[in-house]
Motif scaffolding. Structure first.
Motif, PDB file in Angstrom:
ATOM      1  N   ARG A  69       0.902  -1.197   0.004  1.00 32.24           N
ATOM      2  CA  ARG A  69      -0.135  -0.029  -0.041  1.00 32.24           C
ATOM      3  C   ARG A  69       0.980   1.154   0.018  1.00 32.24           C
ATOM      4  O   ARG A  69       1.921   1.171   0.647  1.00 32.24           O
ATOM      5  CB  ARG A  69      -1.004  -0.146   1.221  1.00 32.24           C
ATOM      6  N   PRO A  70       0.430   2.334  -0.595  1.00 35.34           N
ATOM      7  CA  PRO A  70       1.187   3.606  -0.425  1.00 35.34           C
ATOM      8  C   PRO A  70       1.311   4.197   1.106  1.00 35.34           C
ATOM      9  O   PRO A  70       0.382   3.841   1.707  1.00 35.34           O
ATOM     10  CB  PRO A  70       0.237   4.358  -1.208  1.00 35.34           C
ATOM     11  N   THR A  71       2.109   5.046   1.335  1.00 32.61           N
ATOM     12  CA  THR A  71       2.080   5.686   2.634  1.00 32.61           C
ATOM     13  C   THR A  71       1.261   6.873   2.087  1.00 32.61           C
ATOM     14  O   THR A  71       0.941   7.234   1.291  1.00 32.61           O
ATOM     15  CB  THR A  71       3.536   6.199   2.975  1.00 32.61           C
ATOM     16  N   PHE A  72       1.145   7.651   3.098  1.00 33.71           N
ATOM     17  CA  PHE A  72      -0.083   8.866   3.281  1.00 33.71           C
ATOM     18  C   PHE A  72       0.342   9.984   4.040  1.00 33.71           C
ATOM     19  O   PHE A  72       1.094   9.866   5.117  1.00 33.71           O
ATOM     20  CB  PHE A  72      -1.374   8.386   3.637  1.00 33.71           C
ATOM     21  N   ARG A  73       0.058  11.051   3.428  1.00 32.03           N
ATOM     22  CA  ARG A  73       0.299  12.494   4.086  1.00 32.03           C
ATOM     23  C   ARG A  73      -0.863  13.355   3.912  1.00 32.03           C
ATOM     24  O   ARG A  73      -1.012  13.515   2.664  1.00 32.03           O
ATOM     25  CB  ARG A  73       1.773  13.179   3.801  1.00 32.03           C
ATOM     26  N   PRO A  77      -2.111   9.720  -0.911  1.00 35.95           N
ATOM     27  CA  PRO A  77      -1.267   8.689  -1.269  1.00 35.95           C
ATOM     28  C   PRO A  77       0.012   9.122  -1.996  1.00 35.95           C
ATOM     29  O   PRO A  77       0.015  10.147  -2.741  1.00 35.95           O
ATOM     30  CB  PRO A  77      -1.867   7.625  -2.003  1.00 35.95           C
ATOM     31  N   TYR A  78       1.346   8.874  -1.406  1.00 34.66           N
ATOM     32  CA  TYR A  78       2.416   9.118  -1.690  1.00 34.66           C
ATOM     33  C   TYR A  78       2.987   8.111  -2.932  1.00 34.66           C
ATOM     34  O   TYR A  78       4.017   7.288  -2.840  1.00 34.66           O
ATOM     35  CB  TYR A  78       3.407   9.316  -0.781  1.00 34.66           C
ATOM     36  N   ASP A  96       6.274   6.040  -2.301  1.00 38.23           N
ATOM     37  CA  ASP A  96       6.808   5.634  -1.238  1.00 38.23           C
ATOM     38  C   ASP A  96       5.612   4.542  -0.760  1.00 38.23           C
ATOM     39  O   ASP A  96       4.270   4.924  -0.816  1.00 38.23           O
ATOM     40  CB  ASP A  96       6.817   6.873  -0.127  1.00 38.23           C
ATOM     41  N   ASP A  97       6.102   3.248  -0.233  1.00 40.30           N
ATOM     42  CA  ASP A  97       5.113   2.303   0.088  1.00 40.30           C
ATOM     43  C   ASP A  97       5.257   1.713   1.412  1.00 40.30           C
ATOM     44  O   ASP A  97       6.354   1.780   1.868  1.00 40.30           O
ATOM     45  CB  ASP A  97       4.969   1.345  -1.041  1.00 40.30           C
ATOM     46  N   GLN A  98       4.369   0.930   1.881  1.00 40.68           N
ATOM     47  CA  GLN A  98       4.501  -0.030   2.922  1.00 40.68           C
ATOM     48  C   GLN A  98       4.030  -1.278   2.784  1.00 40.68           C
ATOM     49  O   GLN A  98       3.139  -1.448   1.874  1.00 40.68           O
ATOM     50  CB  GLN A  98       3.572   0.655   4.219  1.00 40.68           C
TER      51      GLN A  98
END
Length: 350
Positions: A69-73, A77-78, A96-98
């Motif tokens: 999944r993407p990281t978020f800010r 989603p980034y 950027d993911d996780q």
């Protein structure tokens, strides 16, 4: 002292009263240099499956394929994120993911916190749940539930949802580095994909036929062909087919277990699921017994890490062509404190 009595045939305390590493203690500078001397051709082989294999959850319903999944800010989603959104004129585009990952889903190391046993370490006639070197369940290795023996192992919440190996975690193998001389034993070359439970006699015949030398501090790697079948099934594993093919060690064979003890190997890995045949054959005598006798012997008694679902076909073919069985093995797990297992991307260098 955490224990007054250690299991018969164990090495608890031999590497120190607080040891958390076990048999990898036997990998010292001499063993690393011995491995380095096996590098003659400058070739490398990756010994890992893609980490989304075997696919689905048929081989173990507890373990699931990785989910990226993407990281978020700020709720965004980034992935392909233009920094120009935040600062005019910026040319950067960032992804950027996780991952949500079952640590023992694919090619892996078991930590010494993976399998313990009900054993009377206090010498008071009452068995406790303990791990290698006497470390305790619910004290040193903790989770969200305590299974109370006086209530027929009924679960009781411990006030949290997380798990953590405060001792015996996989990070100890990572710090060690797990680098040294690897030794390949190729059951597939002798037994093909026959469903064969390999005991001491079969192991000795293969070792003698191939002229394999196993020395103290070596990391032993077994090819059965199982991971190759998993790859061929392309993330749709057929459990019925897999369970009726390929070799696996006989965890009930006492001579085999004693050979593992006496050989001085520092780690044991295979390209199959569990290394040993599971379910194991019935024990010779009635009474309490482990369902995973090889895990019991290696992880619980000896502190000997087990690796599973390694990919060995290409390395095995090269070694056989060049009449070799030794190689340099580099196989550190993730340095993830408190984890009870870890994916690994082993590399063999020849």
């Amino acid at each position: 002292m955490r224990w007054k009595k250690r299991p018969e045939g164990s090495n608890w305390g031999d590497f120190g009263p607080d040891d958390q590493l076990g048999r990898p203690n036997l990998i010292g500078p001499e063993q690393v240099l011995k491995g380095a001397r096996e590098i003659r051709a400058g070739l490398t082989f990756t010994l890992s499956l893609p980490l989304d294999f075997p696919g689905e959850s048929k081989l173990n319903v507890r373990r699931h394929p990785p989910v990226l999944r993407p990281t978020f800010r700020d709720g965004l989603p980034y992935v392909n994120f233009p920094f120009a959104r935040n600062e005019a004129g910026a040319t950067d585009v960032v992804s950027d993911d996780q991952v949500l990952l079952s640590l023992q889903y694919s090619t892996q190391w078991d930590s010494l916190a993976h399998v313990g046993a009900r054993f009377d370490a206090d010498g008071d006639g009452v068995a406790e749940s303990v791990y290698y070197n006497g470390y305790r369940a619910n004290v040193d290795i903790v989770g969200p539930m305590e299974y109370r023996v006086d209530e027929n192992f009924a679960p009781h919440a411990c006030g949290g949802e997380h798990s953590h190996a405060d001792v015996l975690g996989i990070e100890h193998l990572a710090v060690k580095g797990m680098q040294g001389r690897g030794v390949l034993i190729d059951f597939t070359a002798h037994f093909g994909r026959e469903c064969r439970t390999v005991g001491y006699d079969d192991l000795m015949r293969v070792i003698e036929a191939d002229g394999v030398e196993v020395e103290r501090g070596d990391m032993l790697v077994l090819r059965t062909g199982f991971a190759e079948m998993v790859l061929e099934m392309n993330r749709q594993p057929d459990e019925a087919v897999l369970s009726n093919h390929c070799s696996a060690l006989d965890g009930r064979d006492e001579r085999l277990l004693q050979w593992i003890t006496g050989s001085g190997i520092a780690a044991l890995a295979a390209d199959n699921y569990a290394v040993e045949r599971f379910p194991a054959r019935p024990p010779a005598a009635p009474g309490d017994h482990p369902l995973l006798p090889l895990h019991h012997h290696c992880l619980f008694k000896l502190g000997l890490p087990l690796g599973e679902l390694w990919y060995l076909r290409d390395l095995a073919a090269w070694l056989r062509e060049h009449e070799r069985s030794h190689f340099m093995l580099t196989a550190p797990p993730l340095r993830l404190p408190g984890a009870m297992g870890s994916p690994v991307t082993p590399v063999a260098t020849v």
